[in-house]
Write a protein that holds these residues in place. Structure first.
Motif, PDB file in Angstrom:
ATOM      1  N   SER A   8       0.828  -1.208   0.000  1.00 49.50           N
ATOM      2  CA  SER A   8       0.000   0.000   0.000  1.00 49.50           C
ATOM      3  C   SER A   8       0.860   1.255   0.000  1.00 49.50           C
ATOM      4  O   SER A   8       0.476   2.293  -0.570  1.00 49.50           O
TER       5      SER A   8
ATOM      6  N   SER B  77       1.838   1.919  -3.481  1.00 49.23           N
ATOM      7  CA  SER B  77       0.701   2.497  -4.192  1.00 49.23           C
ATOM      8  C   SER B  77       0.558   3.982  -3.893  1.00 49.23           C
ATOM      9  O   SER B  77       0.316   4.790  -4.801  1.00 49.23           O
ATOM     10  N   ARG B  78       0.738   4.363  -2.609  1.00 51.35           N
ATOM     11  CA  ARG B  78       0.613   5.788  -2.245  1.00 51.35           C
ATOM     12  C   ARG B  78       1.682   6.632  -2.912  1.00 51.35           C
ATOM     13  O   ARG B  78       1.426   7.756  -3.334  1.00 51.35           O
TER      14      ARG B  78
ATOM     15  N   THR C  54       0.631   7.333  -6.466  1.00 52.50           N
ATOM     16  CA  THR C  54      -0.702   7.884  -6.670  1.00 52.50           C
ATOM     17  C   THR C  54      -0.672   9.394  -6.435  1.00 52.50           C
ATOM     18  O   THR C  54      -0.380   9.843  -5.327  1.00 52.50           O
TER      19      THR C  54
ATOM     20  N   ALA D   3      -1.708  11.410  -3.068  1.00 52.18           N
ATOM     21  CA  ALA D   3      -1.664  10.567  -1.872  1.00 52.18           C
ATOM     22  C   ALA D   3      -0.468  10.959  -1.012  1.00 52.18           C
ATOM     23  O   ALA D   3       0.524  11.489  -1.505  1.00 52.18           O
ATOM     24  N   SER D   4      -0.555  10.683   0.300  1.00 50.02           N
ATOM     25  CA  SER D   4       0.509  11.102   1.217  1.00 50.02           C
ATOM     26  C   SER D   4       1.456   9.947   1.517  1.00 50.02           C
ATOM     27  O   SER D   4       1.033   8.794   1.680  1.00 50.02           O
TER      28      SER D   4
ATOM     29  N   ARG E 260      -4.831   1.124 -12.461  1.00 47.30           N
ATOM     30  CA  ARG E 260      -5.225   1.911 -11.294  1.00 47.30           C
ATOM     31  C   ARG E 260      -6.503   2.694 -11.575  1.00 47.30           C
ATOM     32  O   ARG E 260      -7.374   2.834 -10.725  1.00 47.30           O
TER      33      ARG E 260
ATOM     34  N   SER F 115      -9.877   2.580  -9.406  1.00 47.80           N
ATOM     35  CA  SER F 115     -10.308   3.792  -8.703  1.00 47.80           C
ATOM     36  C   SER F 115     -11.469   4.504  -9.383  1.00 47.80           C
ATOM     37  O   SER F 115     -12.178   5.295  -8.767  1.00 47.80           O
TER      38      SER F 115
END
Length: 339
Positions: A20, A23-24, A27, A30-31, A56, A60
């Motif tokens: 994850s 992924s962040r 993305t 995202a943080s 993705r 999403s």
């Protein structure tokens, strides 16, 4: 050599983080901590990993892609504006797909149908006309659209333009103040709201001063037709001044006047354009023109579109931004006015 694609799980294992977290990092918006970003990007580079943006997007429901439609790029205003739009959208975490379309409504409808197939999050339509039901189709698909440098009668369509009507009035008032009374107009494409609004403001200010338009010809926003319109207008009883509907045509008008017809600018005829493209400031043209406030137009266009995408706003907005008259050497300057 293995041709298997590197997975995010492999990157996570190499970086010592969770999947994850990978992924962040990849993305937009995202943080992730600076340390995590550094570890993940280092591992990704070592393994040759590239995130699957399309996959993705399917998960999403957001592609973070904006479709940008433009009719033509010959006019210097549009490449510059498209660059500003692309840069602004990229800074906000979106990518841009550019589609070229003709100015006719049928063609833009076909292009928009194609754009929707790319699962874009939103559409910006610059310098194009469209049929009345196109906004309904985009709305049904959940894809907001904003018009840039065009407006539509459709009350549900958001649009950002310069204040073309006010700009046309400014040009008429300027030419009248310079003492001109035989004033001509070389118009752009009749189907464009920019043309209609600029001419309407121009004619309105002339009429208030009791002055009728001396002559009119159509240039369709192309240099070739603008040159032909100039020949037609200046063959007999030429005007003392001419308002050309955009700078792209005004350049051709000035070249035709000076190098083909033997007129001096501004001694024999004043020429004023609209847009303030880079060539307007070149010494060869030194064109007096109304400046389109491109930076503000771009900022408002992006703000409206992203508000509709990210906040689900469905309130249409119409913005017309006033632009200044830029005084240069292609037109007689009225007494008391300063360039």
């Amino acid at each position: 050599m293995s041709t298997a694609k590197v997975t995010s799980q492999q990157v996570a294992e190499r970086a010592g983080v969770s999947q994850s977290a990978v992924s962040r990092v990849f993305t937009p918006g995202a943080s992730a901590s600076k340390k995590t970003v550094e570890k993940v990007r280092k591992a990704a580079a070592e393994l040759g990993y590239r995130p699957n943006v399309l996959a993705r997007a399917m998960v999403s429901g957001k592609s973070r892609i904006i479709g940008l439609v433009v009719a033509y790029l010959e006019n210097q205003f549009y490449p510059e504006a498209l660059e500003k739009l692309s840069n602004e959208l990229q800074q906000r975490g979106y990518h841009v797909l550019i589609f070229l379309a003709e100015q006719t409504a049928g063609n833009i409808d076909d292009v928009v149908e194609e754009i929707l197939d790319y699962q874009v999050d939103g559409i910006i339509a610059a310098s194009v006309a469209m049929s009345s039901d196109l906004s309904d189709r985009c709305r049904a698909a959940g894809v907001p659209m904003v018009l840039f440098n065009r407006s539509q009668d459709d009350p549900n369509m958001s649009a950002v333009t310069s204040d073309n009507y006010a700009g046309g009035r400014k040009i008429a008032e300027f030419l009248l103040a310079a003492g001109h009374r035989k004033i001509g107009h070389i118009a752009g494409w009749e189907g464009a709201s920019t043309q209609r609004d600029r001419e309407a403001g121009f004619i309105s200010a002339l009429a208030e001063a009791g002055v009728a338009l001396h002559s009119r010809a159509q240039g369709d926003f192309t240099m070739e037709k603008a040159a032909e319109a100039t020949r037609k207008m200046f063959t007999s009883d030429p005007p003392e001044a001419v308002f050309v509907a955009n700078d792209h045509m005004a350049v051709a008008v000035m070249d035709t006047l000076r190098f083909e017809l033997g007129f001096k600018v501004p001694e024999d005829v004043s020429v004023v354009g609209f847009d303030d493209v880079p060539a307007a400031g070149w010494p060869a043209y030194n064109l007096t023109t109304v400046r389109q406030p491109a930076n503000r137009m771009v900022a408002d266009t992006v703000e409206i579109l992203l508000d509709q995408i990210e906040n689900k706003s469905d309130e249409p907005r119409r913005i017309a931004i006033d632009g200044p008259l830029i005084l240069r050497g292609s037109a007689r300057i009225p007494e008391g006015w300063t360039a």
